[in-house]
Design an enzyme around this catalytic site. Structure first.
Site, PDB file in Angstrom:
ATOM      1  N   CYS A 108     -45.008 -42.861 -42.805  1.00  0.00           N
ATOM      2  CA  CYS A 108     -45.016 -42.456 -41.404  1.00  0.00           C
ATOM      3  C   CYS A 108     -46.366 -41.843 -41.055  1.00  0.00           C
ATOM      4  O   CYS A 108     -47.010 -41.230 -41.898  1.00  0.00           O
ATOM      5  CB  CYS A 108     -43.936 -41.397 -41.151  1.00  0.00           C
ATOM      6  SG  CYS A 108     -42.333 -41.830 -41.796  1.00  0.00           S
ATOM      7  N   THR A 146     -42.819 -52.113 -45.110  1.00  0.00           N
ATOM      8  CA  THR A 146     -43.251 -53.308 -44.369  1.00  0.00           C
ATOM      9  C   THR A 146     -44.775 -53.344 -44.208  1.00  0.00           C
ATOM     10  O   THR A 146     -45.444 -52.320 -44.232  1.00  0.00           O
ATOM     11  CB  THR A 146     -42.627 -53.334 -42.966  1.00  0.00           C
ATOM     12  OG1 THR A 146     -42.876 -52.070 -42.340  1.00  0.00           O
ATOM     13  CG2 THR A 146     -41.129 -53.539 -43.055  1.00  0.00           C
ATOM     14  N   GLY A 151     -39.343 -59.624 -45.126  1.00  0.00           N
ATOM     15  CA  GLY A 151     -38.775 -60.931 -45.414  1.00  0.00           C
ATOM     16  C   GLY A 151     -39.548 -61.696 -46.475  1.00  0.00           C
ATOM     17  O   GLY A 151     -40.543 -61.198 -47.007  1.00  0.00           O
ATOM     18  N   SER A 205     -33.613 -49.163 -47.117  1.00  0.00           N
ATOM     19  CA  SER A 205     -33.399 -48.277 -45.982  1.00  0.00           C
ATOM     20  C   SER A 205     -33.600 -49.006 -44.657  1.00  0.00           C
ATOM     21  O   SER A 205     -34.544 -49.774 -44.498  1.00  0.00           O
ATOM     22  CB  SER A 205     -34.367 -47.102 -46.061  1.00  0.00           C
ATOM     23  OG  SER A 205     -34.193 -46.249 -44.962  1.00  0.00           O
ATOM     24  N   ILE A 209     -38.106 -50.537 -34.835  1.00  0.00           N
ATOM     25  CA  ILE A 209     -36.879 -49.860 -34.412  1.00  0.00           C
ATOM     26  C   ILE A 209     -37.212 -48.441 -33.939  1.00  0.00           C
ATOM     27  O   ILE A 209     -36.597 -47.924 -33.030  1.00  0.00           O
ATOM     28  CB  ILE A 209     -35.865 -49.813 -35.578  1.00  0.00           C
ATOM     29  CG1 ILE A 209     -35.606 -51.200 -36.151  1.00  0.00           C
ATOM     30  CG2 ILE A 209     -34.571 -49.144 -35.136  1.00  0.00           C
ATOM     31  CD1 ILE A 209     -35.041 -52.207 -35.176  1.00  0.00           C
ATOM     32  N   GLY A 210     -38.211 -47.857 -34.572  1.00  0.00           N
ATOM     33  CA  GLY A 210     -38.613 -46.507 -34.175  1.00  0.00           C
ATOM     34  C   GLY A 210     -37.836 -45.430 -34.909  1.00  0.00           C
ATOM     35  O   GLY A 210     -37.572 -44.355 -34.361  1.00  0.00           O
ATOM     36  N   LEU A 211     -37.465 -45.728 -36.154  1.00  0.00           N
ATOM     37  CA  LEU A 211     -36.741 -44.739 -36.976  1.00  0.00           C
ATOM     38  C   LEU A 211     -35.547 -44.128 -36.240  1.00  0.00           C
ATOM     39  O   LEU A 211     -35.275 -42.927 -36.356  1.00  0.00           O
ATOM     40  CB  LEU A 211     -37.701 -43.635 -37.447  1.00  0.00           C
ATOM     41  CG  LEU A 211     -38.779 -44.051 -38.454  1.00  0.00           C
ATOM     42  CD1 LEU A 211     -39.624 -42.832 -38.850  1.00  0.00           C
ATOM     43  CD2 LEU A 211     -38.159 -44.684 -39.698  1.00  0.00           C
ATOM     44  N   ASN A 223     -32.833 -41.723 -47.664  1.00  0.00           N
ATOM     45  CA  ASN A 223     -34.225 -41.901 -47.275  1.00  0.00           C
ATOM     46  C   ASN A 223     -34.579 -40.871 -46.210  1.00  0.00           C
ATOM     47  O   ASN A 223     -33.903 -40.753 -45.186  1.00  0.00           O
ATOM     48  CB  ASN A 223     -34.452 -43.318 -46.743  1.00  0.00           C
ATOM     49  CG  ASN A 223     -35.880 -43.560 -46.322  1.00  0.00           C
ATOM     50  OD1 ASN A 223     -36.364 -42.933 -45.393  1.00  0.00           O
ATOM     51  ND2 ASN A 223     -36.539 -44.480 -46.997  1.00  0.00           N
ATOM     52  N   ASN A 234     -39.817 -41.433 -47.426  1.00  0.00           N
ATOM     53  CA  ASN A 234     -40.577 -42.423 -46.666  1.00  0.00           C
ATOM     54  C   ASN A 234     -41.884 -41.799 -46.192  1.00  0.00           C
ATOM     55  O   ASN A 234     -41.928 -41.134 -45.164  1.00  0.00           O
ATOM     56  CB  ASN A 234     -39.752 -42.899 -45.467  1.00  0.00           C
ATOM     57  CG  ASN A 234     -40.520 -43.867 -44.593  1.00  0.00           C
ATOM     58  OD1 ASN A 234     -41.663 -44.220 -44.885  1.00  0.00           O
ATOM     59  ND2 ASN A 234     -39.904 -44.288 -43.512  1.00  0.00           N
TER      60      ASN A 234
HETATM   61  C1  LIG Z   1     -34.907 -53.642 -39.182  1.00  0.00           C
HETATM   62  C2  LIG Z   1     -35.551 -52.860 -40.271  1.00  0.00           C
HETATM   63  C3  LIG Z   1     -35.497 -51.478 -40.281  1.00  0.00           C
HETATM   64  C4  LIG Z   1     -36.105 -50.721 -41.277  1.00  0.00           C
HETATM   65  N1  LIG Z   1     -36.012 -49.350 -41.267  1.00  0.00           N
HETATM   66  C5  LIG Z   1     -36.573 -48.634 -42.278  1.00  0.00           C
HETATM   67  C6  LIG Z   1     -36.435 -47.213 -42.316  1.00  0.00           C
HETATM   68  O1  LIG Z   1     -35.791 -46.611 -41.455  1.00  0.00           O
HETATM   69  N2  LIG Z   1     -37.035 -46.533 -43.335  1.00  0.00           N
HETATM   70  C7  LIG Z   1     -37.745 -47.172 -44.326  1.00  0.00           C
HETATM   71  O2  LIG Z   1     -38.255 -46.515 -45.228  1.00  0.00           O
HETATM   72  N3  LIG Z   1     -37.876 -48.522 -44.329  1.00  0.00           N
HETATM   73  C8  LIG Z   1     -37.312 -49.268 -43.333  1.00  0.00           C
HETATM   74  N4  LIG Z   1     -37.435 -50.642 -43.337  1.00  0.00           N
HETATM   75  C9  LIG Z   1     -38.196 -51.294 -44.409  1.00  0.00           C
HETATM   76  C10 LIG Z   1     -37.268 -51.830 -45.491  1.00  0.00           C
HETATM   77  O3  LIG Z   1     -36.578 -50.730 -46.090  1.00  0.00           O
HETATM   78  C11 LIG Z   1     -38.038 -52.596 -46.561  1.00  0.00           C
HETATM   79  O4  LIG Z   1     -38.958 -51.715 -47.162  1.00  0.00           O
HETATM   80  C12 LIG Z   1     -38.798 -53.771 -45.948  1.00  0.00           C
HETATM   81  O5  LIG Z   1     -37.998 -54.398 -44.973  1.00  0.00           O
HETATM   82  C13 LIG Z   1     -39.202 -54.815 -47.018  1.00  0.00           C
HETATM   83  O6  LIG Z   1     -38.081 -55.342 -47.651  1.00  0.00           O
HETATM   84  P1  LIG Z   1     -37.432 -56.767 -47.188  1.00  0.00           P
HETATM   85  O7  LIG Z   1     -38.540 -57.757 -47.118  1.00  0.00           O
HETATM   86  O8  LIG Z   1     -36.409 -57.085 -48.240  1.00  0.00           O
HETATM   87  O9  LIG Z   1     -36.807 -56.532 -45.844  1.00  0.00           O
HETATM   88  C14 LIG Z   1     -36.815 -51.397 -42.322  1.00  0.00           C
HETATM   89  C15 LIG Z   1     -36.861 -52.779 -42.324  1.00  0.00           C
HETATM   90  C16 LIG Z   1     -36.262 -53.534 -41.332  1.00  0.00           C
HETATM   91  C17 LIG Z   1     -36.345 -55.032 -41.364  1.00  0.00           C
END
Ligand SMILES: Cc1cc2nc3c(=O)[nH]c(=O)nc-3n(C[C@H](O)[C@H](O)[C@H](O)COP(=O)(O)O)c2cc1C
Ligand SMILES: Cc1cc2nc3c(=O)[nH]c(=O)nc-3n(C[C@H](O)[C@H](O)[C@H](O)COP(=O)(O)OP(=O)(O)OC[C@H]3O[C@@H](n4cnc5c(N)ncnc54)[C@H](O)[C@@H]3O)c2cc1C
Ligand SMILES: Cc1cc2nc3c(=O)[nH]c(=O)nc-3n(C[C@H](O)[C@H](O)[C@H](O)COP(=O)(O)OP(=O)(O)OC[C@H]3O[C@@H](n4cnc5c(N)ncnc54)[C@H](O)[C@@H]3O)c2cc1C
Ligand SMILES: Cc1cc2nc3c(=O)[nH]c(=O)nc-3n(C[C@H](O)[C@H](O)[C@H](O)COP(=O)(O)O)c2cc1C
Ligand code: FES
Ligand code: FES
Lengths: 306, 244, 306, 244
Positions: free
Chosen positions: C132, C195, C219, C23, C73-75, C101, C129
């Site tokens: 929050c 994250t 990452g 997501s 990003i702030g959802l 999501n 999610n």
């Molecule tokens: C730019 C960005 C925006 C994200 N936005 C959301 C989000 O809106 N909702 C959510 O549940 N997770 C969000 N995540 C978290 C990712 O879904 C994921 O759980 C997290 O990045 C770890 O995976 P990765 O290491 O493969 O990026 C976001 C991650 C990134 C980098």
């Protein structure tokens, strides 16, 4: 401009500069004697010591990860008696602050070790590693909950001859509660962060990379977590903070101090550049000169919101 | 790979260099250990011989000639020059050949007669035979084994060693020096024991620091629940000291 | 050997392979339409949606860190009404599983959004999610404590037409308790990790790198944490797990599955290689063929202790 | 830097390439955006012009000639070729020159007379003057400003622009195209407004994905509490659309 002041004060102890070494990454100092002038350091935090000698986990004990490493050494150490007998002698003469990291698997062990260390004036401070599982409790880390953290820190504080600095784990829901509990329990300073809970598996052999299965993640990969938690704790408690996590050079020291750290510890970096600490110290002086900053304490907590 | 690392004196065989493969960024993070393969007294340059396994060695293989490399060492505890009266058998498996090669070269330099030395090189197949090039030039008795029989003796180098010892080379008057994969070293140790030969092994291990402080590289001490640091007490051990 | 089976099942939903998108890293799929054949994916998890449109935080919203990145990003999202009106149309035709999501800042918001989504059969599953902050509660993340997690998941489950997959935060003292609570609350699957809490400061300008000050770390840097927590949760609950965190290629997919994941999500990797997901799918098939593994499900939780 | 990226047709000026600097390991992790600087119709090769700021550009500066680079693009929304009746003022600040240079080249290619075009290059000092080399070769009226006065006009390029508009170049018949640091673009926008000139800006921003999905690169829309994605709706915007 005259020589800028690099001296900082942690729980009443004056360090000639904010650069110290992280427990378990610098042994008892001996190995680095041939690489750097140890007297230049702000301080040395020695490897966690426990009641009895611990041989540690069978190898492999480490694995490399992206910009980091996992370790499960298993708190291998000589035990407090041998430490006092053999190691303090060497540390006494070094001309730097000696911070003894104490670990335990139940309250009694902490108290026993502290008792053995009391009175040895080579020691400047105790770093209390409360990121160990409480085996006679719920098996969770002491630093996982404010209550358990308060309990162990307050009990140790009562009998401890030295300033006391609990070392916090990042693996918690709300580090502010734990930090506050430690402060209320009488902690003189806080050190954070310890390693993150981590694990790695070889996709080709299917084998876990550590005999202990899981281990602690350290290195540049975790720096953003350490900086964030130092910032959080800085905005929660009044006692000084020692920042740890992914610090490789003077820029990282500055970043942690801007986040609220009064001093820092170099850990994994020592494995990659044995002289990283002394290099950072001279680079810090240069950094302050360039900017006409007369006292490094002016950096503490000065991060600018945008 | 040739490294200009002005060493005043001949390096102790079995010692290693700890080389940082990464020049930009922090991934891969850790140094890699490489045994000293050769030394050129003329200009004090050191050579290491490596095979591309994973990321670190791959990156090294792409370092342009003339680039600066971040190198620590020589580190560790190498081979002692043996008593000239002893028969010497060197056993090198694949990328384990470099330290044993340097030991053999050192022995000859110390005026130990070439006739005293036998050098056994083990490979899984013929692809890495190049690793034994300089060994051949030493003019000591050299034999090569491949697990698949594609070159020289067909079978493990430890079996070749057993035959040598069975065929005359009196074990109790012999020193064996071996470096290679852990399985091979364990087998060499067994063979050495059978024939009451003195045996020294140069071990490998994952080495985060290389200077004895991380306690990551340990190997179990024979008999007791304690550990040696491979980087500090080793990488060379008397076979009886370690449990493989 | 005949084509190995890559199909997996999550909370009753069959995916043609374990590779889905995380997501917030894949938008609503549109942007990637020109780079990859979306129908090849096991599924798409769309950006968190909330009751009302959210514009998100002012820039800068991201910062690069060692083998990772921070984001705040702030959802930002179009809000549930616009989502149903404008986005589902596009998603309907894609021929892959659609996992929506849903985020919320109090219980009512979750219930409101779910209610709006109910009945739309383009949707295959809901990812909740719960990382929050609960603004009408103690301000802590819902997933920070088993109690709050149980509360929101059980309440949502009661009214939700679709299989429900809570997404867990790694910033907790004991993820096992939270995972167990979600399972008892009726969760059909669990997704982890979100994250890590992180922050970065520029040592030269002294400015924080994100307007929101702190952000989420993602990452390769966080992969060891994700793998460890998946392993922990796998040994705690019976419902399937979707592994997330630092997955860049098929080797990371294998690592997560060996740790106990039934499927995975690619997040940050999409920013670096838009085709990372489809590449991983074909590489996975090749990996299984090479090893004569007829069914990818044989990997799940098969990590070997040493 | 010259990149062999067989593009069949002339790229749209203002579009950019997203280049992965890292070839080994995952640090630095993200791609870096570079405006397309020039295009060679003969072999379809694209050029980018960059300055070494930090890690990414430093690594690129050390890529050996002939190496493969991982490149995405052309990406983004570039400059539209202007109505030939308009006077055109190109304003490039430092590494902001490349996209505006390509636009000027494109205009000439579209048979817009060189006399219609004025090119203003701004630098902080003389160190980066090389960035304006090819601009000089366009044979359009070119002027250079340096903040420290070490070369050409002494002062900000936005001030130079103001003087140009004051001295005759009727604002309402003029299109301004600018790329450079945010501060400069904000100033250029103000000057353009004063003189009722049409103004297009090519913005920079930290761009994790470059394709519109991470929402990381946004810039605030003028007037409303909403954001444009610089990588997708931009990097070129009508100055009135964005708030700097
Ligand atoms: C730019 C960005 C925006 C994200 N936005 C959301 C989000 O809106 N909702 C959510 O549940 N997770 C969000 N995540 C978290 C990712 O879904 C994921 O759980 C997290 O990045 C770890 O995976 P990765 O290491 O493969 O990026 C976001 C991650 C990134 C980098
Ligand atoms: C004392 C010593 C001397 C050595 N001498 C040589 C030499 O002369 N020539 C040579 O080619 N190699 C030598 N090695 C091995 C070398 O250090 C690297 O391990 C090897 O090059 C693989 O590293 P890599 O980065 O290419 O692979 P990596 O990406 O690090 O990993 C590839 C695989 O090798 C494993 N591995 C990583 N480090 C080690 C290690 N130190 N030992 C064993 N396995 C490891 C990893 O776990 C992984 O499974 C020596 C190792 C030691 C400890
Ligand atoms: C559409 C676009 C076109 C660009 N065109 C060019 C060009 O033609 N020539 C050129 O030299 N550069 C160009 N840039 C800037 C380039 O993308 C890099 O930001 C610059 O090279 C610095 O990256 P670095 O890795 O060297 O420094 P880093 O190590 O990434 O960081 C150095 C400093 O630059 C900041 N930074 C990182 N990424 C960006 C970014 N994308 N924009 C602004 N600041 C950033 C960092 O926060 C840090 O403070 C362009 C950027 C964009 C968005
Ligand atoms: C090999 C190794 C051993 C460690 N041993 C200890 C220890 O005994 N006690 C302790 O409190 N922390 C120990 N740590 C944690 C470090 O002190 C430090 O908190 C952590 O590594 C984060 O800092 P870094 O990223 O700079 O390494 C160890 C870390 C490593 C890498
Ligand atoms: S490699 Fe660190 S102790 Fe041996
Ligand atoms: S860079 Fe990701 S949306 Fe623009």
């Amino acid at each position: 401009m005259s020589k800028p002041n690099l001296g900082v004060k942690i729980g009443g102890v004056e360090l000639k500069n904010p650069v110290t070494t992280a427990s378990g990454t610098f042994g008892y100092g001996e190995e680095f004697d041939e690489y750097i002038d140890l007297s230049l350091l702000g301080g040395i935090v020695t490897k966690s010591i426990t009641r009895h000698e611990r041989k540690g986990h069978p190898p492999p004990r480490t694995a490399e990860t992206a910009s980091g490493m996992l370790n499960a050494i298993g708190l291998a150490n000589v035990g407090v008696d041998a430490y006092v007998r053999d190691k303090l002698k060497f540390l006494r003469g070094l001309g730097t602050r000696i911070i003894v990291n104490v670990a335990g698997f139940d309250l009694e062990e902490y108290l026993y070790v502290i008792d053995k260390l009391n009175g040895h004036d080579e020691i400047d401070m105790i770093e209390l590693n409360i990121s160990c599982p409480n085996v006679s409790g719920d098996g969770m880390e002491f630093s996982a909950h404010p209550e358990t953290a308060f309990d162990v820190v307050s009990r140790v504080k009562k009998i401890c001859d030295f300033p006391l600095m609990p070392k916090l784990s990042p693996n918690v829901s709300d580090i502010r509660g734990v930090a506050k509990a430690c402060e209320e329990a009488g902690a003189d300073a806080l050190a954070l962060i310890n390693t993150l809970y981590g694990m790695a598996i070889d996709p080709f052999t299917w084998k876990v990379k550590l005999t202990n299965v899981t281990g602690g993640l350290s290195g540049p990969a975790i720096k953003p977590v350490g900086v964030a938690l130092v910032w959080r704790v800085f905005n929660t408690v009044k006692i000084p903070i020692v920042g740890i996590g992914g610090i490789m050079d003077y820029r990282d020291v500055v970043e942690y101090m801007l986040a609220g750290a009064t001093a820092v510890q170099f850990g994994t970096a020592n494995f990659i550049q044995p002289d990283c600490t002394v290099r950072a110290i001279s680079d810090l002086e240069h950094y302050l000169r360039e900017r006409n900053i007369s006292d490094i304490n002016e950096l503490i907590g000065k991060a600018i919101k945008i | 790979m040739r490294i200009e690392l002005p060493l005043k004196s001949f390096p102790k065989p079995g010692t290693f260099l700890h080389i940082k493969p990464t020049r930009e960024g922090s991934d891969p993070l850790l140094r890699r250990a490489f045994s000293i393969y050769d030394y050129h007294e003329a200009d004090g340059a050191v050579e290491v011989l490596y095979k591309v396994f994973g990321r670190g060695s791959y990156i090294l293989s792409r370092v342009p000639v003339g680039e600066k490399l971040d190198t620590l060492g020589p580190l560790g505890n190498g081979f002692e020059i043996p008593d000239p009266a002893r028969k010497l058998i060197m056993v090198g498996g694949g990328v384990g050949i470099p330290p044993v090669y340097l030991l053999a070269k050192c022995c000859l330099r110390e005026k130990i007669p070439a006739t005293q030395i036998t050098f056994l090189c083990g490979f899984s197949d013929r692809t890495d035979l190049v690793l034994s090039e300089r060994v051949a030039k030493l003019n000591v008795t050299t034999e090569i084994s491949t697990d698949d029989g594609s070159h020289g003796y067909h079978g493990y180098v430890s079996e070749l060693l057993r035959e040598k010892l069975a065929a005359g080379l009196a074990g109790d008057k012999t020193n064996i020096y071996a470096c290679g994969p852990e399985g091979m070293l364990a087998a060499v140790k067994r063979v050495a024991l059978e024939h009451k030969a003195t045996c020294y092994l140069s071990l490998e291990s994952i080495m985060p620091c290389g200077v004895g402080t991380c306690l990551g590289c340990v190997v179990k001490k024979a008999g007791e629940e304690r550990y040696h640091r491979v980087c500090r007490e080793g990488p060379v051990f008397d076979a009886n000291e370690v449990e493989l």
